[in-house]
Write a protein that holds these residues in place. Structure first.
Motif, short mmCIF file in Angstrom:
data_model
loop_
_atom_site.label_atom_id
_atom_site.label_comp_id
_atom_site.label_asym_id
_atom_site.label_seq_id
_atom_site.Cartn_x
_atom_site.Cartn_y
_atom_site.Cartn_z
N THR A 187 0.82 -1.21 0.00
CA THR A 187 0.00 0.00 0.00
C THR A 187 0.85 1.26 0.00
O THR A 187 0.59 2.20 -0.76
CB THR A 187 -0.94 0.01 1.22
OG1 THR A 187 -1.82 -1.10 1.13
CG2 THR A 187 -1.76 1.30 1.26
N GLU A 188 1.88 1.32 0.84
CA GLU A 188 2.73 2.50 0.88
C GLU A 188 3.47 2.69 -0.44
O GLU A 188 3.71 3.82 -0.88
CB GLU A 188 3.73 2.38 2.03
CG GLU A 188 3.10 2.52 3.41
CD GLU A 188 4.07 2.13 4.50
OE1 GLU A 188 4.42 2.99 5.31
OE2 GLU A 188 4.47 0.94 4.54
N THR A 189 3.81 1.59 -1.11
CA THR A 189 4.46 1.69 -2.41
C THR A 189 3.50 2.25 -3.44
O THR A 189 3.87 3.11 -4.26
CB THR A 189 4.97 0.30 -2.86
OG1 THR A 189 5.71 -0.31 -1.80
CG2 THR A 189 5.88 0.44 -4.07
N ILE A 190 2.25 1.80 -3.41
CA ILE A 190 1.23 2.35 -4.32
C ILE A 190 1.02 3.83 -4.05
O ILE A 190 0.86 4.64 -4.98
CB ILE A 190 -0.09 1.57 -4.18
CG1 ILE A 190 0.10 0.13 -4.69
CG2 ILE A 190 -1.22 2.25 -4.95
CD1 ILE A 190 -1.09 -0.78 -4.44
N GLN A 191 1.05 4.24 -2.80
CA GLN A 191 0.91 5.65 -2.46
C GLN A 191 2.06 6.48 -3.04
O GLN A 191 1.85 7.60 -3.52
CB GLN A 191 0.85 5.82 -0.94
CG GLN A 191 -0.44 5.30 -0.32
CD GLN A 191 -0.38 5.22 1.20
OE1 GLN A 191 0.69 5.36 1.80
NE2 GLN A 191 -1.52 4.99 1.83
N ALA A 192 3.26 5.93 -3.01
CA ALA A 192 4.40 6.62 -3.60
C ALA A 192 4.22 6.77 -5.11
O ALA A 192 4.52 7.82 -5.69
CB ALA A 192 5.70 5.86 -3.30
N VAL A 193 3.74 5.71 -5.75
CA VAL A 193 3.46 5.76 -7.20
C VAL A 193 2.41 6.82 -7.49
O VAL A 193 2.54 7.62 -8.44
CB VAL A 193 3.00 4.38 -7.71
CG1 VAL A 193 2.40 4.49 -9.11
CG2 VAL A 193 4.18 3.40 -7.72
N GLN A 194 1.34 6.84 -6.70
CA GLN A 194 0.27 7.81 -6.94
C GLN A 194 0.76 9.24 -6.80
O GLN A 194 0.34 10.13 -7.54
CB GLN A 194 -0.89 7.55 -5.97
CG GLN A 194 -2.14 8.38 -6.27
CD GLN A 194 -2.68 8.13 -7.67
OE1 GLN A 194 -2.88 6.98 -8.07
NE2 GLN A 194 -2.89 9.19 -8.43
N MET A 195 1.67 9.47 -5.89
CA MET A 195 2.24 10.80 -5.73
C MET A 195 2.99 11.23 -6.99
O MET A 195 2.90 12.38 -7.43
CB MET A 195 3.16 10.82 -4.51
CG MET A 195 3.66 12.19 -4.13
SD MET A 195 4.51 12.19 -2.53
CE MET A 195 3.11 12.01 -1.43
N CYS A 196 3.71 10.28 -7.59
CA CYS A 196 4.41 10.56 -8.85
C CYS A 196 3.40 10.86 -9.96
O CYS A 196 3.57 11.81 -10.74
CB CYS A 196 5.28 9.38 -9.26
SG CYS A 196 6.64 9.02 -8.14
N ARG A 197 2.35 10.06 -10.05
CA ARG A 197 1.32 10.29 -11.07
C ARG A 197 0.72 11.68 -10.93
O ARG A 197 0.55 12.41 -11.92
CB ARG A 197 0.21 9.25 -10.92
CG ARG A 197 0.55 7.83 -11.35
CD ARG A 197 -0.60 6.93 -10.95
NE ARG A 197 -0.43 5.55 -11.37
CZ ARG A 197 -1.08 4.52 -10.82
NH1 ARG A 197 -1.93 4.74 -9.83
NH2 ARG A 197 -0.89 3.30 -11.26
N ASP A 198 0.38 12.05 -9.71
CA ASP A 198 -0.27 13.34 -9.48
C ASP A 198 0.63 14.51 -9.88
O ASP A 198 0.15 15.57 -10.29
CB ASP A 198 -0.66 13.48 -8.00
CG ASP A 198 -1.76 12.53 -7.59
OD1 ASP A 198 -2.45 11.99 -8.48
OD2 ASP A 198 -1.94 12.32 -6.36
N ALA A 199 1.95 14.31 -9.75
CA ALA A 199 2.91 15.37 -10.10
C ALA A 199 3.29 15.34 -11.58
O ALA A 199 4.03 16.22 -12.05
CB ALA A 199 4.17 15.23 -9.25
#
Length: 423
Positions: free
Chosen positions: A347-359
């Motif tokens: 889950t924390e890894t997916i959150q890191a990915v999502q942060m990259c997507r959002d940026a």
């Protein structure tokens, strides 16, 4: 029968360097199981989640994992027993709360990650879908362009090269299967060139060759020659990528190439070197070009080269949303290397990915130098849709297992499988 977690069982295995790691088996009440093996890094960031080792010098030189195994089989098992295997974020929230430390120091990131991945696999099996579809959710799976480490140096090889990885990127292939062929044929062409020139063709930790080459430029020249020898076009079909892993040769406020003649560079001089290399060779990506504390070095590189190069942070971010947020706010890079065991849960890894997507940043799903035959990252990379994966060279079965899994996923996806260059 439900999808509640019935049992968790961990035991020690060996990774690709012959050091202990652990494998976790999650079994659900409905009989579905999931198994996961945990990788280990050699070139690690100072802020990574803690990989718990026993410290008992009488076993495996202190690298044993009996403590991590016992934490899964006792503490984690007791707390997750009876909890639903899905949703994944609820399982991982339980693990994070149970550990209670910022860097997973109590239970060990290896114990926590092994559990997190095994439960995800079991839940996917219970859902009757492949792991990549389960992890993708509503997202569209996308095949990945591989970044293949063909020459090893730094901490991954006992040779004269200070840079850790010289990679080929077959981004111009029409499919993943063809990309794998491009990579394999270039790898074998490079073997022939090295052998003919009298260099060693022994391999390093990630399966790339580890010759005692004279300079970085000579190394890049050889790889470009190998691409041409394979009948491919350097740049449009097969590009180059570098991972200097500069934290390994950062000394105070300088950078010292101790393996290749004790040359010393300031941060600005190192930036000039990267710029010259990128203008001379078909380089599309530079990872960890500066030390993990040299944020200004990364910012200068992104400002000067980020419009034409992928500037990747690994040790800088260690897959931690807190550091990635800082990087986004300061425009330190334009891409992030994503490693599950740096942060410790799916889950924390997916959150890191999502942060990259959002940026609007790119992200690359990555293996570690100490690997197992586990192919979780292949499914994870396809599910996350970033279109890039680092899985090592075209030798050593723990690396090839990841590529072979991607071939299987491409076959499953059929004509709808998307393979496209991110560059």
């Amino acid at each position: 029968m439900t999808t509640a977690i019935r049992s968790l069982n961990a035991f020690g295995i060996l990774d690709s360097r012959g050091y202990p790691t652990l494998r976790v088996v999650a079994t659900l009440d409905n009989g579905c199981t999931g198994t996961a093996s945990v990788p280990s890094g050699a070139s690690t960031g100072r802020h990574e989640a803690l990989e718990l080792r026993d410290g008992d010098s009488s076993r495996y030189g202190g690298k044993g994992v009996r403590k991590a195994v016992s934490h899964v089989n006792q503490i984690i098992q007791d707390h997750l027993h009876g909890q639903a295997a899905a949703p994944q974020d609820a399982v991982d929230a339980t693990l994070v709360a149970l550990d209670g430390t910022e860097n997973k120091a109590r239970l060990g990131a290896n114990a926590i990650l092994g559990t997190s991945m095994a439960v995800a696999r079991a839940a996917a099996a219970a859902s009757g879908v492949p792991l990549y579809r389960y992890l993708a959710g509503a997202s569209v799976p996308r095949l990945t362009v591989p970044m293949m480490n063909v020459i090893n140096g730094g901490r991954h090889a006992q040779n004269s090269l200070d840079f850790q990885e010289f990679m080929i990127v077959p981004h111009g292939a029409p499919s993943f299967a063809e990309a794998l062929r491009y990579g394999a044929e270039t790898f074998h062409a490079l073997h022939e060139l090295l052998h003919k020139a009298g260099y060693s063709t022994a391999v390093g930790d990630e399966g790339g060759f580890a010759p005692n080459l004279g300079t970085i430029e000579e190394t890049c020249e050889l790889i470009v020659a190998a691409i041409r020898k394979a009948g491919l076009r350097p740049g449009p079909e097969v590009a180059l990528a570098l991972d200097p892993a500069a934290s390994s040769f950062a000394k105070d406020d300088k950078y010292v190439f101790a393996k290749s003649g004790n040359m010393t560079f300031s941060s600005a001089e190192l930036l000039d070197l990267y710029d010259r290399l990128a203008r001379t060779y078909p380089i599309v990506s530079i990872e960890d070009g500066f030390g993990e504390d040299d944020w200004e070095g990364f910012r200068r590189q992104t400002a000067s080269c980020g419009d034409r190069l992928q500037i990747v942070g690994d040790d800088l971010y260690v897959t931690n949303p807190r550091f990635i947020r800082k990087g986004i706010e300061s425009s330190a890079t334009n891409a992030v290397l994503i490693k599950l065991n740096q942060i410790g849960t799916v889950t924390e890894t997916i959150q890191a990915v999502q942060m990259c997507r959002d940026a609007g940043w790119r992200y690359i799903i990555s293996h570690r130098s100490g690997e197992t035959e586990d192919t979780f990252i292949s499914d994870f990379a396809v599910a996350m849709g970033g279109g890039q994966i680092k899985a090592g060279s075209l030798s050593r079965s723990e690396r090839l297992a990841k590529y072979n899994r991607l071939l299987g996923i491409e076959r499953d996806l059929g004509p709808g499988a998307a393979y496209a260059s991110p560059f």
